[in-house]
Design an enzyme around this catalytic site. Structure first.
Site, PDB file in Angstrom:
ATOM      1  N   GLN A  76      18.602   6.470  62.767  1.00 47.06           N
ATOM      2  CA  GLN A  76      17.233   6.776  62.361  1.00 47.06           C
ATOM      3  C   GLN A  76      17.128   8.207  61.843  1.00 47.06           C
ATOM      4  OE1 GLN A  76      14.636   4.778  62.110  1.00 47.06           O
ATOM      5  NE2 GLN A  76      15.730   2.982  62.879  1.00 47.06           N
ATOM      6  N   TYR A  98      21.333  -7.364  63.453  1.00 42.64           N
ATOM      7  CA  TYR A  98      21.389  -6.147  62.638  1.00 42.64           C
ATOM      8  C   TYR A  98      21.448  -4.951  63.602  1.00 42.64           C
ATOM      9  CZ  TYR A  98      19.252  -9.529  59.382  1.00 42.64           C
ATOM     10  OH  TYR A  98      18.947 -10.646  58.647  1.00 42.64           O
ATOM     11  N   GLU A 122      26.346  -7.138  63.922  1.00 47.72           N
ATOM     12  CA  GLU A 122      26.270  -6.155  62.838  1.00 47.72           C
ATOM     13  C   GLU A 122      27.406  -6.432  61.865  1.00 47.72           C
ATOM     14  OE1 GLU A 122      25.887  -3.393  60.180  1.00 47.72           O
ATOM     15  OE2 GLU A 122      24.362  -3.509  61.749  1.00 47.72           O
ATOM     16  N   ASP A 162      16.372  -5.973  63.617  1.00 48.04           N
ATOM     17  CA  ASP A 162      16.000  -4.774  62.864  1.00 48.04           C
ATOM     18  C   ASP A 162      16.691  -4.846  61.506  1.00 48.04           C
ATOM     19  OD1 ASP A 162      15.235  -2.290  61.986  1.00 48.04           O
ATOM     20  OD2 ASP A 162      16.475  -1.160  63.403  1.00 48.04           O
ATOM     21  N   CYS A 171      10.977  -1.772  58.490  1.00 45.60           N
ATOM     22  CA  CYS A 171      10.666  -0.539  57.766  1.00 45.60           C
ATOM     23  C   CYS A 171       9.991  -0.818  56.429  1.00 45.60           C
ATOM     24  CB  CYS A 171      11.932   0.296  57.558  1.00 45.60           C
ATOM     25  SG  CYS A 171      13.244  -0.554  56.655  1.00 45.60           S
TER      26      CYS A 171
END
Length: 430
Positions: free
Chosen positions: A252, A284, A308, A361, A388
């Site tokens: 982040q 993710y 991932e 995510d 996002c």
């Protein structure tokens, strides 16, 4: 007097993507560097679409009361549109009003794309009211000083700088006000990097800084091959927990974002629906930040699989999740992993999946229908979706609702002040 390609416009609304809405002769015009309530002079820069045009603000004729001097001179309205640095497209708007505009974008996406009615939207906030965009603890008064990672582009002569907004023109700069002090101090202003593609400046929470030169891809026959990049291991801390990752890997960007999302995900999980021994999933998963968030809330008996596609990140996740014997990290594309589970899980696995909590995510483009269908086919107890991009989120919320998982609550966080970006955490249950 305006030139032939210039028009005077009244700005009426905000749209997704950091642009604002006006109308000219019945056609929608999208324009950056302004805000609702302003009258501007714009140059029409794109007439290729039948339903809308794109313009560039060249002069503010009547300013809105929420306009302020831009936090970054390099992106100011005083510069020609093609020489305004990108990456701070809301920097001319008062911070409190930026959050109000982001709230409007979220609600508009929920209405237009997720197809929620006004009553549902008015009650989807965490306290049963409207969504509000929450600030990060310790935010500066003007929303600067938060970026711990910055990518500077490299031009043909080796010069570095950000791209001008919506172009590949490099703008030479001497400051990066959205960045932390350590990133600013470490940025190679005025230096040249011939042959490179970009330069990453990364500052860790422990006070280490890295300047990473990314070489340009090399053409081999008909394909471009990127030079192999040596890993640069770094450590980041969230509360009492330390995470290993590569400096170029995903983390982040806001200095307070990892801690903010850790708390938000912990609070989004309904304890009454949570089973630590179920086949819980972190999709993710990156280096395991959100899987660890769940683990820190629910204890050492947690079973969770973090998925991932980046092998290096999965290796880091395996170390970062080592405190939980029941945690594992899998290298796989989420769409393939989820589809395989939906198609091939045994009866006992399906029972554990029905009791599971799924955290996802996805990237800015969202999860998409195939992943949504596979998750819904597993029939988990609850889903926590971190997003996002509000439009991609709203699209996926519509897919989930069609499969029996309506939106229950939504929180939004201003993890990207002075930009149009906003983070959201949604909870879905059958």
């Amino acid at each position: 007097m305006p030139q032939n390609d210039e028009v005077d416009l009244d700005i009426t609304n905000v749209a997704h993507g950091g642009v604002f809405v006006a109308r000219h002769e019945g056609r929608v015009v999208f324009v950056p560097d302004t805000l609702p309530g302003e009258r501007i002079r714009a140059r029409i820069s794109d007439r290729t679409h039948d339903r809308f045009w794109r313009g560039e603000t060249v002069e503010v004729l009547e300013a809105a009361p929420e306009r302020q001097e831009h936090v970054w001179e390099a992106a100011s309205i005083d510069r020609a549109p093609g020489r305004r640095a990108g990456g701070a497209e809301f920097g001319h708007i008062r911070l409190d009003h930026q959050r109000e505009l982001k709230r409007r974008v979220i609600e508009d996406a929920l209405q237009r794309t997720a197809k929620l009615d006004a009553d549902a939207i008015a009650q989807v906030g965490p306290s049963g009211g409207r969504v509000r965009v929450e600030s990060v603890a310790g935010e500066t008064a003007d929303g600067t000083g938060w970026r711990t990672r910055v990518r500077l582009q490299v031009g043909a002569a080796g010069e570095v700088g950000p791209y001008a907004a919506r172009t590949h023109t490099i703008v030479p700069v001497r400051s990066l006000p959205l960045a932390t002090a350590l990133v600013q101090e470490s940025a190679p202003f005025g230096q040249t990097f011939p042959g490179a593609e970009s330069v990453d400046v990364v500052a860790t929470g422990a006070g280490a800084a890295h300047v990473l030169v990314n070489e340009a891809p090399v053409r081999t026959g008909k394909r471009l091959a990127r030079p192999r990049r040596r890993p640069v291991p770094i450590r980041e801390r969230v509360g009492d927990r330390e995470f290993r990752l590569d400096a170029r890997g995903f983390w982040q960007v806001h200095r307070g974002a990892a801690e903010t999302l850790t708390r938000a995900v912990q609070e989004a999980v309904d304890e009454a629906l949570f089973d630590p021994r179920a086949a819980n999933l972190d999709l993710y998963g990156g280096v395991g930040l959100l899987a660890a968030a769940v683990g820190d809330r629910f204890g050492s008996t947690l079973r969770i699989t973090s998925v991932e596609s980046d092998e290096a990140a999965t290796d880091d996740a395996a170390e970062n999740l080592a405190d939980w014997v029941g945690a594992s990290a899998v290298t796989a594309r989420v769409e393939r992993f989820a589809a395989d589970l939906a198609a091939n899980a045994s009866a006992s696995e399906r029972a554990r999946l029905r009791a599971a909590t799924v955290v996802l995510d996805p990237p800015r483009s969202g999860a998409g229908r195939a992943v949504v269908d596979s998750i819904a086919a597993l029939a988990p107890a609850q889903i926590v979706y971190v997003a996002c991009d509000p439009v991609a989120l709203a699209r996926d919320l519509a897919f989930f609702a069609d499969r029996g998982y309506p939106l229950r609550s939504l929180r939004a966080f201003d993890l990207f002040p002075n930009t149009h970006h906003v983070e959201a955490v949604a909870t879905l249950t059958p």
